[in-house]
Design an enzyme around this catalytic site. Structure first.
Site, PDB file in Angstrom:
ATOM      1  N   CYS A  83       0.823  -1.232   0.000  1.00  0.00           N
ATOM      2  CA  CYS A  83       0.000   0.000   0.000  1.00  0.00           C
ATOM      3  C   CYS A  83       0.848   1.268   0.000  1.00  0.00           C
ATOM      4  O   CYS A  83       0.305   2.376  -0.094  1.00  0.00           O
ATOM      5  CB  CYS A  83      -0.938  -0.007   1.199  1.00  0.00           C
ATOM      6  SG  CYS A  83      -1.923  -1.502   1.315  1.00  0.00           S
ATOM      7  N   HIS A 332      -8.907   4.057  -1.326  1.00  0.00           N
ATOM      8  CA  HIS A 332      -7.553   3.483  -1.234  1.00  0.00           C
ATOM      9  C   HIS A 332      -7.253   2.596  -2.441  1.00  0.00           C
ATOM     10  O   HIS A 332      -7.286   1.374  -2.332  1.00  0.00           O
ATOM     11  CB  HIS A 332      -7.446   2.706   0.078  1.00  0.00           C
ATOM     12  CG  HIS A 332      -6.097   2.117   0.337  1.00  0.00           C
ATOM     13  ND1 HIS A 332      -4.919   2.645  -0.158  1.00  0.00           N
ATOM     14  CD2 HIS A 332      -5.730   1.019   1.079  1.00  0.00           C
ATOM     15  CE1 HIS A 332      -3.899   1.903   0.242  1.00  0.00           C
ATOM     16  NE2 HIS A 332      -4.361   0.906   0.987  1.00  0.00           N
TER      17      HIS A 332
HETATM   18  C1  LIG Z   1     -15.127  -3.662   4.447  1.00  0.00           C
HETATM   19  C2  LIG Z   1     -15.189  -4.473   3.175  1.00  0.00           C
HETATM   20  C3  LIG Z   1     -15.037  -5.963   3.494  1.00  0.00           C
HETATM   21  C4  LIG Z   1     -16.530  -4.223   2.503  1.00  0.00           C
HETATM   22  O1  LIG Z   1     -16.511  -4.862   1.262  1.00  0.00           O
HETATM   23  P1  LIG Z   1     -17.806  -5.469   0.602  1.00  0.00           P
HETATM   24  O2  LIG Z   1     -18.583  -6.212   1.630  1.00  0.00           O
HETATM   25  O3  LIG Z   1     -17.361  -6.222  -0.611  1.00  0.00           O
HETATM   26  O4  LIG Z   1     -18.624  -4.207   0.211  1.00  0.00           O
HETATM   27  P2  LIG Z   1     -19.397  -4.002  -1.156  1.00  0.00           P
HETATM   28  O5  LIG Z   1     -18.408  -3.639  -2.220  1.00  0.00           O
HETATM   29  O6  LIG Z   1     -20.294  -5.184  -1.396  1.00  0.00           O
HETATM   30  O7  LIG Z   1     -20.245  -2.705  -0.833  1.00  0.00           O
HETATM   31  C5  LIG Z   1     -21.465  -2.762  -0.112  1.00  0.00           C
HETATM   32  C6  LIG Z   1     -21.838  -1.321   0.226  1.00  0.00           C
HETATM   33  O8  LIG Z   1     -20.947  -0.815   1.261  1.00  0.00           O
HETATM   34  C7  LIG Z   1     -20.222   0.302   0.756  1.00  0.00           C
HETATM   35  N1  LIG Z   1     -18.860   0.124   1.229  1.00  0.00           N
HETATM   36  C8  LIG Z   1     -17.971  -0.818   0.857  1.00  0.00           C
HETATM   37  N2  LIG Z   1     -16.847  -0.703   1.574  1.00  0.00           N
HETATM   38  C9  LIG Z   1     -17.034   0.356   2.395  1.00  0.00           C
HETATM   39  C10 LIG Z   1     -16.231   0.962   3.365  1.00  0.00           C
HETATM   40  N3  LIG Z   1     -15.005   0.486   3.623  1.00  0.00           N
HETATM   41  N4  LIG Z   1     -16.710   2.016   4.048  1.00  0.00           N
HETATM   42  C11 LIG Z   1     -17.962   2.486   3.784  1.00  0.00           C
HETATM   43  N5  LIG Z   1     -18.782   1.939   2.861  1.00  0.00           N
HETATM   44  C12 LIG Z   1     -18.309   0.876   2.184  1.00  0.00           C
HETATM   45  C13 LIG Z   1     -20.310   0.235  -0.752  1.00  0.00           C
HETATM   46  O9  LIG Z   1     -20.216   1.534  -1.322  1.00  0.00           O
HETATM   47  C14 LIG Z   1     -21.679  -0.368  -0.942  1.00  0.00           C
HETATM   48  O10 LIG Z   1     -22.659   0.660  -0.739  1.00  0.00           O
HETATM   49  P3  LIG Z   1     -24.012   0.675  -1.597  1.00  0.00           P
HETATM   50  O11 LIG Z   1     -24.697  -0.615  -1.285  1.00  0.00           O
HETATM   51  O12 LIG Z   1     -24.709   1.894  -1.093  1.00  0.00           O
HETATM   52  O13 LIG Z   1     -23.543   0.756  -3.018  1.00  0.00           O
HETATM   53  C15 LIG Z   1     -14.062  -4.029   2.198  1.00  0.00           C
HETATM   54  O14 LIG Z   1     -14.278  -2.677   1.850  1.00  0.00           O
HETATM   55  C16 LIG Z   1     -12.687  -4.172   2.810  1.00  0.00           C
HETATM   56  O15 LIG Z   1     -12.199  -5.274   3.026  1.00  0.00           O
HETATM   57  N6  LIG Z   1     -11.965  -3.058   3.029  1.00  0.00           N
HETATM   58  C17 LIG Z   1     -10.592  -3.093   3.494  1.00  0.00           C
HETATM   59  C18 LIG Z   1      -9.651  -3.149   2.306  1.00  0.00           C
HETATM   60  C19 LIG Z   1      -8.237  -3.415   2.754  1.00  0.00           C
HETATM   61  O16 LIG Z   1      -7.956  -4.273   3.547  1.00  0.00           O
HETATM   62  N7  LIG Z   1      -7.295  -2.632   2.215  1.00  0.00           N
HETATM   63  C20 LIG Z   1      -5.914  -2.764   2.549  1.00  0.00           C
HETATM   64  C21 LIG Z   1      -5.635  -2.048   3.803  1.00  0.00           C
HETATM   65  S1  LIG Z   1      -4.045  -2.409   4.483  1.00  0.00           S
END
Ligand SMILES: CC(C)(COP(=O)(O)OP(=O)(O)OC[C@H]1O[C@@H](n2cnc3c(N)ncnc32)[C@H](O)[C@@H]1OP(=O)(O)O)[C@@H](O)C(=O)NCCC(=O)NCCS
Length: 385
Positions: A83, A332
């Site tokens: 990252c 990100h």
């Molecule tokens: C939290 C997480 C699991 C959610 O993913 P997901 O369940 O696949 O979410 P989806 O893509 O299905 O999105 C579902 C809804 O939540 C929203 N959403 C997704 N991630 C979000 C987040 N992190 N914060 C706020 N909203 C989020 C989407 O916009 C979507 O909204 P909508 O239904 O109004 O369109 C994922 O964002 C994640 O793992 N984030 C961390 C990424 C990471 O680890 N990065 C490296 C860091 S070191």
């Protein structure tokens, strides 16, 4: 060593995109070239951060980006430090110009992962951890940062509500950032009621999976003055590491590489943290912003979470953190994030940040983390006039 300046910046909107990584990166780079007003032929080389190009079945991305820009004879390098790839690209561009090897360099970063389902994306990202002892055993990044949060709560008595305040503030800031992925105001109830991702971290404690790209043109001061009377100076660019696997560290609440890179950058710039007006830090999860605020010396150890709750990190406070919305809400796109932080700092220093402008911003700091701190890049930029 020569003084290095940023003379042009460009960024795509972060979020889901149908464009390929090369198209996204070329678009951000064209923006930076136009912003600088530089003849592209004067760019000596390109250095780009990208972590998961293989997700698009595309390695060796550098020459493809340069070809898209009509710069096919210029050398290009892709760097991967998870990252922190975008920050690392910036750091190496800085060294190339500061060392006198090139007068103008294009740096940037790009990622495209939104075509992957959640499990596949999480697995790809986990390759950036120690996969033998972390990702491969089920402890992907949400789990690793949740471990940090648990440890922080236990040691300092902070709460999930304290972390929620980080998310609420960053979502609020992103409302004023047209490039942000998530432009949605959230409340304490929204955060506390959101889906558990890795206890105690919930949906709104996490950054989203984003596509996007960001770029900047770096020049030595003499060249920079051909293009602008108000170049933004790179006062410091420092990198450091930490023990790679979180469980091997004596303290799970701090990233040693961030402490070291932060101190090194301040020494290089001959500044104290009190002389920095705002901070773009790597808040991949809310706990990461708290750790960053302490590692960089903004708040004493154990007080960063309460500082967020007390509003001490908002725009208009003494220590504005993530006026862009941060990774949490701006988004990100892994390889782009460090370059995107530089784009935000330059906008702030030029007074071009609109509704999220930090008043009288003269110096800004970026803090970009690879994994749980195996790589950390800290840059300090300033407007000298
Ligand atoms: C939290 C997480 C699991 C959610 O993913 P997901 O369940 O696949 O979410 P989806 O893509 O299905 O999105 C579902 C809804 O939540 C929203 N959403 C997704 N991630 C979000 C987040 N992190 N914060 C706020 N909203 C989020 C989407 O916009 C979507 O909204 P909508 O239904 O109004 O369109 C994922 O964002 C994640 O793992 N984030 C961390 C990424 C990471 O680890 N990065 C490296 C860091 S070191």
């Amino acid at each position: 060593m020569r003084d290095v300046c940023v003379v042009g910046i460009g960024s795509t909107k972060y979020g889901k995109s149908d464009l390929s990584a090369r198209e996204l990166m070329a678009s951000a780079a064209q923006g930076a070239i136009a912003d600088a007003g530089i003849d592209p032929d004067r760019i000596a080389s390109g250095i780009f951060g990208n972590a998961f190009g293989v997700a698009e079945k595309q390695g060796h991305l550098g020459p493809l980006i340069m070809t898209a820009l009509g710069l096919d004879t210029k050398p290009a390098t892709v760097v991967e430090t998870a990252c922190a790839s975008g920050g690392t690209a910036f750091h190496h561009g800085y060294r190339e110009v500061a060392g006198g090897f090139s007068d103008a360099v294009l740096i940037g970063g790009v990622e495209r992962v939104s075509m992957l389902d959640t499990l596949t994306a999480t697995t790809y990202f986990a390759y950036g951890s120690d996969f033998t002892y972390e990702g491969g055993t089920g402890c992907s990044f949400p789990g690793l940062y949740a471990t940090m949060a648990r440890s922080y709560f236990q040691r300092y008595g902070a709460t999930e509500q304290d972390l929620a305040n980080v998310a609420i503030k960053n979502h609020e800031n992103a409302l004023h950032n047209p490039l942000a992925h998530l432009q949605k105001r959230i409340t304490m109830e929204d955060v506390m009621g959101s889906m558990k991702v890795a206890d105690p971290l919930k949906l709104y404690d996490a950054c989203p999976f984003s596509d996007g790209a960001a770029a900047a043109i770096l020049c030595d001061e003499k060249t920079a003055r051909e293009f602008t009377d108000t170049p933004i100076f790179v006062e410091a660019s420092a990198r450091a590491g930490s023990i790679a696997a979180l469980h091997d560290r004596p303290d799970l609440t701090s990233l040693p590489g961030a402490v070291l890179a932060g101190q090194t950058a301040l020494q290089q710039a001959k500044l104290t943290v009190d002389q920095i007006d705002f901070f773009e830090v790597h808040d991949c999860f809310t706990i990461a912003e708290v750790a960053a605020s302490e590692d960089l010396g903004l708040f004493k150890k154990g007080t960063g979470a309460k500082a967020a709750t007390d509003g001490l990190t908002r725009i208009g406070s003494k220590r504005p953190i993530n006026p862009s919305g941060g990774l949490k809400a701006k988004g990100h796109p892994v390889g782009a994030t460090g370059a995107g932080q530089v784009v935000e700092v330059v906008k702030q220093l030029r007074g071009e940040a609109g509704g999220r402008q930090v008043e009288n911003a003269r110096r800004g700091l970026t803090h970009n983390v690879g994994a749980t701190g195996g790589t950390v890049v800290v840059n300090i930029l300033s407007r000298r006039s």
